[in-house]
Design a protein around this motif. Structure first.
Motif, short mmCIF file in Angstrom:
data_model
loop_
_atom_site.label_atom_id
_atom_site.label_comp_id
_atom_site.label_asym_id
_atom_site.label_seq_id
_atom_site.Cartn_x
_atom_site.Cartn_y
_atom_site.Cartn_z
N LYS A 49 0.87 -1.17 0.00
CA LYS A 49 0.00 0.00 0.00
C LYS A 49 0.91 1.22 0.00
O LYS A 49 2.02 1.18 0.53
N ALA A 50 0.44 2.32 -0.58
CA ALA A 50 1.26 3.53 -0.69
C ALA A 50 1.79 3.98 0.66
O ALA A 50 2.97 4.34 0.79
N GLU A 51 0.96 3.91 1.70
CA GLU A 51 1.41 4.37 3.02
C GLU A 51 2.46 3.46 3.64
O GLU A 51 3.19 3.88 4.54
N GLU A 52 2.58 2.23 3.16
CA GLU A 52 3.60 1.31 3.68
C GLU A 52 5.00 1.66 3.19
O GLU A 52 5.99 1.37 3.86
N VAL A 53 5.09 2.27 2.02
CA VAL A 53 6.40 2.57 1.44
C VAL A 53 6.72 4.07 1.41
O VAL A 53 7.87 4.45 1.22
N SER A 54 5.71 4.90 1.61
CA SER A 54 5.92 6.34 1.59
C SER A 54 6.91 6.73 2.69
O SER A 54 6.81 6.28 3.83
N GLY A 55 7.90 7.55 2.32
CA GLY A 55 8.90 7.99 3.28
C GLY A 55 10.09 7.05 3.40
O GLY A 55 11.06 7.34 4.11
#
Length: 167
Positions: free
Chosen positions: A113-119
């Motif tokens: 999911k985008a929030e898992e890899v963002s940052g």
């Protein structure tokens, strides 16, 4: 336009009752029928004894700005739709390789999911044997604006398997 004149008169009376300044928007219909978007800025000015002597103001036509904002919004919606429905993974990285954005295709293809890899640093997901070549190409492209390059490498998917990608 009688309604617009009434609005201006009411705004002027507010200023006479409570000296200061104000700005507000209004639409004007020109003789040719075109609508012009305007910003009215008004302020009171005083006599020597401090009483209000009158008003001073400016009218700024912001029609072009409003039209440009609408065109930009439409363009952004169009490109957002293209990116979000693309079969390709589209990412935005900063100059250190930190992932700022991943399109929905990233989850479909890689499982994250985008929030898992963002940052996170994108290079952490690249196979150790491929990492140095990817970093070298990335660095060259960052240091040479307008340049591009292509490379095939292995990327770690959420399920633990390596998937071949081309960037």
């Amino acid at each position: 336009n009688l309604e617009l004149a009434k609005k201006h008169h009411a705004k002027d009376q507010e200023l006479f009752g409570s000296p200061g300044s104000q700005s507000y928007e209004a639409a004007i219909i020109a003789a040719d029928g075109r609508v012009h978007h305007t910003i009215y800025s008004k302020a009171t000015f005083n006599r020597l004894d401090g009483s209000v002597a009158g008003l001073i103001g400016t009218i700024t036509d912001v029609t072009g700005l409003k039209e440009a904002e609408a065109a930009l919004r439409q363009s952004e919606e169009h490109f957002r739709s293209l990116i979000e429905n693309s079969f390709d993974i589209i990412t935005i990285l900063n100059s250190e390789g930190i992932l700022l954005y991943t399109s929905p295709a990233g989850e479909r293809i890689l499982g994250y999911k985008a929030e898992e890899v963002s940052g996170k640093n994108i290079f952490e997901f690249i196979h150790p044997e491929d990492r140095q070549n990817v970093i070298q190409l990335f660095t060259r492209v960052i240091q040479t604006p307008g340049s591009s390059g292509s490379i095939v490498y292995r990327f770690l998917c959420k399920d633990g398997y390596w998937r071949g990608l081309e960037s």
